[in-house]
Motif scaffolding. Structure first.
Motif, PDB file in Angstrom:
ATOM      1  N   CYS A  30     -48.295  -2.113 -12.109  1.00 50.85           N
ATOM      2  CA  CYS A  30     -48.345  -1.025 -13.133  1.00 50.85           C
ATOM      3  C   CYS A  30     -47.102  -1.253 -14.139  1.00 50.85           C
ATOM      4  CB  CYS A  30     -48.303   0.321 -12.467  1.00 50.85           C
ATOM      5  SG  CYS A  30     -47.746   1.805 -13.514  1.00 50.85           S
TER       6      CYS A  30
ATOM      7  N   CYS B   8     -44.241   1.906 -13.839  1.00 57.27           N
ATOM      8  CA  CYS B   8     -43.459   2.056 -12.906  1.00 57.27           C
ATOM      9  C   CYS B   8     -42.865   0.890 -12.173  1.00 57.27           C
ATOM     10  CB  CYS B   8     -43.605   2.934 -11.842  1.00 57.27           C
ATOM     11  SG  CYS B   8     -45.100   2.437 -10.961  1.00 57.27           S
TER      12      CYS B   8
ATOM     13  N   ILE C 114     -44.595  -0.592  -9.827  1.00 57.66           N
ATOM     14  CA  ILE C 114     -45.239  -0.854  -8.472  1.00 57.66           C
ATOM     15  C   ILE C 114     -46.330  -1.882  -8.305  1.00 57.66           C
ATOM     16  CG2 ILE C 114     -46.951   0.864  -8.752  1.00 57.66           C
ATOM     17  CD1 ILE C 114     -46.433   1.561  -5.846  1.00 57.66           C
TER      18      ILE C 114
ATOM     19  N   CYS D  47     -52.128   5.622 -11.844  1.00 56.14           N
ATOM     20  CA  CYS D  47     -51.241   4.862 -11.048  1.00 56.14           C
ATOM     21  C   CYS D  47     -51.130   5.669  -9.878  1.00 56.14           C
ATOM     22  CB  CYS D  47     -49.773   4.405 -11.783  1.00 56.14           C
ATOM     23  SG  CYS D  47     -48.828   3.674 -10.603  1.00 56.14           S
TER      24      CYS D  47
ATOM     25  N   CYS E 228     -46.968   6.551 -10.074  1.00 56.11           N
ATOM     26  CA  CYS E 228     -46.449   7.150 -11.133  1.00 56.11           C
ATOM     27  C   CYS E 228     -47.255   8.227 -11.875  1.00 56.11           C
ATOM     28  CB  CYS E 228     -45.555   6.326 -12.195  1.00 56.11           C
ATOM     29  SG  CYS E 228     -46.773   5.256 -13.107  1.00 56.11           S
TER      30      CYS E 228
END
Ligand SMILES: [Zn+2]
Length: 278
Positions: free
Chosen positions: A71, A74, A76, A95, A98
């Protein structure tokens, strides 16, 4: 679903443009952008639009691309199953970390390589974003698309980026939403969404001026072409603010425009921007 995603991406672009014009303090374009955001928001399902605005207020961007299962809102790593489902375009996904809306990035890989920028540390001010190699003291181009193409080719050649056309297409698409020409003969064409690399700035000058969409048909003479990785959105606005502050002064603009070679232009740019870009 694809249509909705495209509308959300378009809405995000309008919000980005709004932030940029706020930084430059341009009233007329701001009103126009506000109206465009309102119109597009009304076309969306009410719940989606409301949530988008909430995300946008809290921590923009509200929608983030997914590249290689990551993502880009953020950073991740997403579950493999989710990354695969994104490509089915049947549901609007968020997500799990986030909560941003997600879309699968399907464009080419836009990685910028600049060994020189990586080795010369520590760097201060504008040196964090640019170098003498990215200065074009005299643009040959006689029109806007030509200027964008010329600077994109310079960036591409100097930073070993294989396909300048990607930069050109993305920059022109952004200009179509709302010209990046501002007051004081300045313009800030840019490309967002590169999937790696650092915030990168190239400068091209055209002392005679080019029509680039500025208010009241004013000519643009100073072109800052900026490549913005997703992770650097906030830095970009600071850089933009610093450049606008610096070149509000007619004296600073004239000093810059008098530079006829890259070495002098780079030296002058560093000196002029040192007060506002740290
Ligand atoms: Zn995220």
């Amino acid at each position: 679903m694809k249509k909705l995603l495209n509308e959300l991406i378009q809405l995000q672009e309008l919000y980005f443009a709004q932030e940029e014009h706020k930084v430059a303090g341009e009233e007329e374009q701001l009103n126009e952008l506000e109206l465009a955001i309102e119109t597009l928001s009304k076309q969306l399902p009410a719940k989606t639009a409301g949530y988008f605005q909430q995300l946008q207020r809290r921590d923009p961007p509200a929608i983030a691309p997914v590249v290689n299962q990551t993502c880009y809102g953020c950073g991740i790593n997403l579950p493999t199953s989710l990354s695969a489902e994104l490509f089915r375009f049947d549901t609007l996904y968020q997500c799990p970390n986030c909560a941003r809306f997600l879309y699968p990035y399907q464009g080419p890989k836009l990685t910028l390589h600049d060994p020189m920028l990586q080795h010369k540390l520590p760097r201060l001010g504008i040196e964090k974003f640019s170098s003498e190699k990215l200065m074009l003291a005299r643009l040959q181009a006689e029109d806007g698309p030509g200027a964008i193409s010329e600077i994109a080719h310079l960036i591409s050649g100097q930073l070993f980026f294989p396909d300048p056309q990607i930069l050109i297409d993305k920059a022109l698409k952004r200009e179509a939403i709302m010209p990046t020409a501002m007051d004081h003969a300045l313009a800030f064409p840019h490309v967002r969404g590169v999937d790696a690399g650092c915030l990168t700035l190239a400068l091209g000058l055209k002392p005679k001026g080019i029509k680039f969409g500025a208010a009241k048909n004013r000519l643009t003479k100073i072109f800052f072409f900026i490549v913005i990785p997703i992770s650097a959105s906030a830095f970009y606005l600071k850089l933009l603010a610093g450049l606008v502050e610096t070149f509000q002064s007619a004296e600073a603009r004239n000093t810059l425009l008098e530079c006829e070679d890259p070495a002098l232009l780079w030296k002058t740019l560093k000196k002029l921007t040192s007060k506002y870009i740290r």
